[in-house]
Design a protein around this motif. Sequence first.
Motif, PDB file in Angstrom:
ATOM      1  N   GLY A  34      16.702  -6.672 -24.590  1.00 39.39           N
ATOM      2  CA  GLY A  34      15.990  -7.794 -24.003  1.00 39.39           C
ATOM      3  C   GLY A  34      15.622  -8.834 -25.044  1.00 39.39           C
ATOM      4  N   ALA A  35      15.287 -10.003 -24.549  1.00 38.44           N
ATOM      5  CA  ALA A  35      14.991 -11.159 -25.406  1.00 38.44           C
ATOM      6  C   ALA A  35      13.857 -10.865 -26.386  1.00 38.44           C
ATOM      7  N   GLY A  36      14.108 -11.156 -27.653  1.00 30.97           N
ATOM      8  CA  GLY A  36      13.092 -11.057 -28.687  1.00 30.97           C
ATOM      9  C   GLY A  36      12.811  -9.655 -29.204  1.00 30.97           C
ATOM     10  N   THR A  37      13.440  -8.652 -28.635  1.00 33.38           N
ATOM     11  CA  THR A  37      13.084  -7.277 -28.996  1.00 33.38           C
ATOM     12  C   THR A  37      13.672  -6.832 -30.328  1.00 33.38           C
ATOM     13  N   GLU A  38      14.858  -7.299 -30.667  1.00 34.06           N
ATOM     14  CA  GLU A  38      15.417  -6.932 -31.971  1.00 34.06           C
ATOM     15  C   GLU A  38      14.551  -7.516 -33.088  1.00 34.06           C
ATOM     16  N   ALA A  39      14.154  -8.763 -32.941  1.00 37.08           N
ATOM     17  CA  ALA A  39      13.301  -9.402 -33.957  1.00 37.08           C
ATOM     18  C   ALA A  39      11.978  -8.643 -34.107  1.00 37.08           C
ATOM     19  N   ARG A  40      11.399  -8.201 -32.997  1.00 40.63           N
ATOM     20  CA  ARG A  40      10.144  -7.431 -33.049  1.00 40.63           C
ATOM     21  C   ARG A  40      10.329  -6.129 -33.800  1.00 40.63           C
ATOM     22  N   ALA A  41      11.425  -5.451 -33.544  1.00 45.14           N
ATOM     23  CA  ALA A  41      11.699  -4.184 -34.229  1.00 45.14           C
ATOM     24  C   ALA A  41      11.837  -4.407 -35.735  1.00 45.14           C
ATOM     25  N   ILE A  42      12.568  -5.428 -36.111  1.00 45.20           N
ATOM     26  CA  ILE A  42      12.776  -5.735 -37.525  1.00 45.20           C
ATOM     27  C   ILE A  42      11.458  -6.133 -38.186  1.00 45.20           C
ATOM     28  N   VAL A  98      11.293   2.312 -29.281  1.00 46.83           N
ATOM     29  CA  VAL A  98      12.131   1.544 -28.360  1.00 46.83           C
ATOM     30  C   VAL A  98      11.393   0.258 -28.012  1.00 46.83           C
ATOM     31  N   PHE A  99      12.054  -0.863 -28.192  1.00 49.17           N
ATOM     32  CA  PHE A  99      11.497  -2.177 -27.904  1.00 49.17           C
ATOM     33  C   PHE A  99      12.246  -2.748 -26.703  1.00 49.17           C
ATOM     34  N   LEU A 100      11.539  -2.954 -25.595  1.00 56.29           N
ATOM     35  CA  LEU A 100      12.177  -3.452 -24.383  1.00 56.29           C
ATOM     36  C   LEU A 100      11.488  -4.703 -23.860  1.00 56.29           C
ATOM     37  N   ASN A 101      12.287  -5.578 -23.273  1.00 55.83           N
ATOM     38  CA  ASN A 101      11.783  -6.750 -22.592  1.00 55.83           C
ATOM     39  C   ASN A 101      12.708  -7.012 -21.416  1.00 55.83           C
ATOM     40  N   ASN A 102      12.434  -6.357 -20.302  1.00 55.10           N
ATOM     41  CA  ASN A 102      13.204  -6.548 -19.079  1.00 55.10           C
ATOM     42  C   ASN A 102      14.711  -6.397 -19.307  1.00 55.10           C
ATOM     43  N   PRO A 103      15.173  -5.223 -19.760  1.00 53.34           N
ATOM     44  CA  PRO A 103      16.609  -5.055 -20.003  1.00 53.34           C
ATOM     45  C   PRO A 103      17.404  -5.197 -18.712  1.00 53.34           C
ATOM     46  N   ARG A 104      18.570  -5.803 -18.797  1.00 58.38           N
ATOM     47  CA  ARG A 104      19.402  -5.988 -17.606  1.00 58.38           C
ATOM     48  C   ARG A 104      19.995  -4.646 -17.186  1.00 58.38           C
ATOM     49  N   ALA A 105      20.343  -4.534 -15.927  1.00 58.38           N
ATOM     50  CA  ALA A 105      20.816  -3.276 -15.348  1.00 58.38           C
ATOM     51  C   ALA A 105      22.012  -2.686 -16.093  1.00 58.38           C
ATOM     52  N   GLY A 106      22.937  -3.497 -16.550  1.00 57.87           N
ATOM     53  CA  GLY A 106      24.125  -2.998 -17.233  1.00 57.87           C
ATOM     54  C   GLY A 106      24.039  -3.029 -18.744  1.00 57.87           C
ATOM     55  N   LEU A 110      20.629   0.834 -21.320  1.00 58.91           N
ATOM     56  CA  LEU A 110      20.557   1.641 -20.105  1.00 58.91           C
ATOM     57  C   LEU A 110      21.835   2.445 -19.842  1.00 58.91           C
ATOM     58  N   GLN A 111      22.984   1.882 -20.147  1.00 56.38           N
ATOM     59  CA  GLN A 111      24.217   2.588 -19.796  1.00 56.38           C
ATOM     60  C   GLN A 111      24.725   3.519 -20.886  1.00 56.38           C
ATOM     61  N   THR A 112      24.299   3.330 -22.138  1.00 54.69           N
ATOM     62  CA  THR A 112      24.846   4.149 -23.225  1.00 54.69           C
ATOM     63  C   THR A 112      23.765   4.869 -24.029  1.00 54.69           C
ATOM     64  N   GLU A 113      22.873   4.103 -24.632  1.00 53.04           N
ATOM     65  CA  GLU A 113      21.931   4.702 -25.575  1.00 53.04           C
ATOM     66  C   GLU A 113      20.907   5.617 -24.899  1.00 53.04           C
ATOM     67  N   LEU A 114      20.259   5.147 -23.841  1.00 55.15           N
ATOM     68  CA  LEU A 114      19.229   5.940 -23.165  1.00 55.15           C
ATOM     69  C   LEU A 114      19.752   7.295 -22.702  1.00 55.15           C
ATOM     70  N   PRO A 115      20.885   7.368 -21.987  1.00 57.09           N
ATOM     71  CA  PRO A 115      21.365   8.682 -21.554  1.00 57.09           C
ATOM     72  C   PRO A 115      21.638   9.645 -22.715  1.00 57.09           C
ATOM     73  N   ILE A 116      22.174   9.132 -23.807  1.00 57.12           N
ATOM     74  CA  ILE A 116      22.448   9.992 -24.972  1.00 57.12           C
ATOM     75  C   ILE A 116      21.140  10.520 -25.546  1.00 57.12           C
TER      76      ILE A 116
END
Length: 127
Positions: A34-42, A98-106, A110-116
Amino acid sequence: MLFFVANTNATNNDFFDVREVVAAKGGGRAFFSGAGTEARAIEQGYQTLGQTRAGRNLQNLIDSKNIPWKGPGNAEYMWNRLSATWAKGVPNGSSVPVFLNNPRAGSVWLQTELPILQSKGVNLIYK
């Protein structure tokens, strides 16, 4: 050495050796979507996949070849492959931020990292 193989038939191990990823000082790896989340993590001292040599190489390849997110030979597929390796490198039962800001459905999250991460019993610490 970290490297990226631009072969979409390559195995996850062809992307980079997760053991060689060096964590940011005092942080460790983090996941984001989501928007701005990578910058927050860094900013909080964590390392994101995009900061690794493999992540930078992949993004440079996508940018230099103008690879679309969707469609044949798409960037989404490439990021999903690399992200799967990143998530598989988290030890079973450990904790990751985990840094989230309204992640899109695909989203890759959601489709790769979370399930693993869930399959490995990883404790997700939402920031």
